[in-house]
Design an enzyme around this catalytic site. Structure first.
Site, mmCIF file in Angstrom:
data_model
loop_
_atom_site.group_PDB
_atom_site.id
_atom_site.type_symbol
_atom_site.label_atom_id
_atom_site.label_comp_id
_atom_site.label_asym_id
_atom_site.label_seq_id
_atom_site.Cartn_x
_atom_site.Cartn_y
_atom_site.Cartn_z
ATOM 1 N N ARG A 119 28.607 -63.222 85.410
ATOM 2 C CA ARG A 119 29.889 -62.678 84.998
ATOM 3 C C ARG A 119 30.941 -63.013 86.041
ATOM 4 O O ARG A 119 30.654 -63.284 87.176
ATOM 5 C CB ARG A 119 29.780 -61.161 84.817
ATOM 6 C CG ARG A 119 28.960 -60.786 83.599
ATOM 7 C CD ARG A 119 28.753 -59.310 83.459
ATOM 8 N NE ARG A 119 30.000 -58.586 83.547
ATOM 9 C CZ ARG A 119 30.234 -57.586 84.392
ATOM 10 N NH1 ARG A 119 29.293 -57.210 85.241
ATOM 11 N NH2 ARG A 119 31.387 -56.973 84.416
ATOM 12 N N LYS A 184 20.054 -55.212 92.349
ATOM 13 C CA LYS A 184 20.152 -55.848 91.025
ATOM 14 C C LYS A 184 18.844 -56.526 90.624
ATOM 15 O O LYS A 184 18.313 -57.374 91.328
ATOM 16 C CB LYS A 184 21.292 -56.864 91.041
ATOM 17 C CG LYS A 184 21.544 -57.483 89.695
ATOM 18 C CD LYS A 184 22.976 -57.907 89.588
ATOM 19 C CE LYS A 184 23.224 -58.754 88.373
ATOM 20 N NZ LYS A 184 24.635 -58.982 88.141
ATOM 21 N N ARG A 320 31.338 -49.515 92.094
ATOM 22 C CA ARG A 320 30.579 -49.488 93.349
ATOM 23 C C ARG A 320 30.335 -48.041 93.749
ATOM 24 O O ARG A 320 31.169 -47.182 93.463
ATOM 25 C CB ARG A 320 31.366 -50.147 94.489
ATOM 26 C CG ARG A 320 31.656 -51.596 94.301
ATOM 27 C CD ARG A 320 30.483 -52.454 94.764
ATOM 28 N NE ARG A 320 30.822 -53.857 94.688
ATOM 29 C CZ ARG A 320 30.810 -54.599 93.579
ATOM 30 N NH1 ARG A 320 30.470 -54.046 92.447
ATOM 31 N NH2 ARG A 320 31.157 -55.867 93.595
HETATM 32 C C1 BTN Z 1 25.595 -61.335 85.722
HETATM 33 O O1 BTN Z 1 25.047 -60.305 86.090
HETATM 34 O O2 BTN Z 1 26.550 -61.814 86.351
HETATM 35 C C2 BTN Z 1 25.106 -61.998 84.456
HETATM 36 C C3 BTN Z 1 24.008 -62.959 84.736
HETATM 37 C C4 BTN Z 1 23.504 -63.638 83.480
HETATM 38 C C5 BTN Z 1 22.547 -64.771 83.774
HETATM 39 C C6 BTN Z 1 21.914 -65.327 82.536
HETATM 40 S S1 BTN Z 1 20.568 -66.403 82.890
HETATM 41 C C7 BTN Z 1 20.515 -66.893 81.227
HETATM 42 C C8 BTN Z 1 21.926 -67.008 80.746
HETATM 43 N N1 BTN Z 1 22.457 -68.326 81.000
HETATM 44 C C9 BTN Z 1 23.442 -68.297 81.894
HETATM 45 O O3 BTN Z 1 24.049 -69.294 82.319
HETATM 46 N N2 BTN Z 1 23.660 -67.051 82.294
HETATM 47 C C10 BTN Z 1 22.818 -66.102 81.608
#
Ligand code: BTN
Length: 322
Positions: A119, A184, A320
């Site tokens: 994100r 996380k 946070r």
């Molecule tokens: C986050 O917490 O920032 C979200 C992470 C999401 C990662 C997943 S891995 C599979 C899918 N493909 C990506 O490029 N991102 C999501």
């Protein structure tokens, strides 16, 4: 990665020694070509022991994804699986496929993701064999405005799956992180396409850490953990993916029918910061402090700032601990 890298990794996945000579014979290539492919395996971040007279082996067996095993958990879910060895990003690829008309319920899962996205423009790093990276396409009759709370609903699906696996101490952090021990464990990236009035499509990407090396944990700019810390023994990777998809399909159906409102109490019961003092970090760098007072029916975080309860809905805001 060249065309031999993954087949050799598949061979080494048993954790046993394989001599260069045997591997070369098996793939009808020279030993130098095998050596090159081993370098590529190492470039993926995997350690390969190389012992003269014995050959190559991984420090420990590696469990690779197997289509049939995963599909055995998906019957009746409407989810169809496409498995990749390597892909840039399952979300990016599925967004393209969705625009080209890919069917509801298509899931892309990959062993290696070279350009995983998180994100707010961040990267998502996966360790080969040490996590799960997948994206699920879910189509809705309504437009994007009817999908508020979707990412929280997905978090509930992940929680239900992790609880069925026996994970303890797992919680959700608004809007859509899964935590263990306040670190996380998994992240969710949802990208939408379609008309304002509907129909719309959501590409729901999930990254879950299963067992990642400590050096990788330390190299990520926030506290991260893996499922191996939340369970006495890590289950089969295929089973974990199957359980996650099965629970996601159930919760997405609930969400389609009733929206987030019906799921809201369940989400609140899992919030890691419920009734705790938190800081809400705004995109402009400012912050608002207050007590996390649950989420509204549309997924907005409710912050009790004393004089009033403020709502935060934007995914650009982060929460946070105070
Ligand atoms: C986050 O917490 O920032 C979200 C992470 C999401 C990662 C997943 S891995 C599979 C899918 N493909 C990506 O490029 N991102 C999501």
């Amino acid at each position: 990665m060249n065309s031999l890298t993954f087949p050799i990794l598949r061979l080494l996945a048993d954790g046993q020694f394989h001599s260069g000579e045997d591997i070369a014979r098996q793939f009808s290539v020279s030993r130098a070509t095998v050596w090159n492919a081993i370098q590529q395996v190492e470039a993926l971040g995997l350690q390969v022991f190389s012992i003269r007279g014995k050959g190559y082996r991984l420090p420990e067996p590696m469990q690779l994804l197997e289509r049939e095993k995963i599909e055995s958990y998906l019957q009746g879910t409407g989810v169809t699986l496409q498995l990749f060895e390597q892909i840039d990003s399952t979300n990016s690829r599925l967004m393209k496929l969705a625009a080209e008309g890919a069917a509801h319920g298509v899931c892309l899962a990959t062993e290696i993701q070279t350009d995983g996205r998180g994100r707010r423009g961040r990267n998502w790093f996966s360790h080969p064999g040490g996590g799960l990276a997948f994206s699920l396409l879910w189509r809705f009759d309504c437009g994007a405005s009817g999908l508020s709370g979707l990412s929280l609903a997905v978090g509930i699906g992940l929680m239900r799956a992790l609880q069925e696996l026996g994970a303890k101490g797992v919680a959700l952090k608004w809007p859509n992180d899964v935590l263990h021990d306040h670190k996380k464990l998994a992240g969710i990236l949802i990208e939408l396409q379609g008309d304002v009035d509907g129909p719309s499509a959501a590409v729901i990407g999930v990254g879950l850490n299963l067992n990642i090396p400590d050096v990788m944990k330390q190299s990520i700019g926030q506290p991260v953990t893996d499922l191996a810390r939340a369970l006495p023994k890590l289950p089969d990777r295929n089973l974990i993916l199957g359980f996650l998809l099965r629970h996601m399909a159930v919760v997405l159906r609930e969400f389609s029918q009733h929206g987030f409102a019906q799921l809201q109490p369940e989400w609140t019961s899992h919030h890691a910061y419920q009734q705790q003092e938190v800081r809400m970090l705004m995109p402009d760098g400012s912050e608002v402090r207050g007590k996390a007072a649950g989420v509204a029916n549309d997924g907005a975080l409710l912050l009790d700032i004393g004089s009033e309860v403020q709502r935060f809905l934007s995914g650009e805001v982060s929460l946070r601990a105070a």
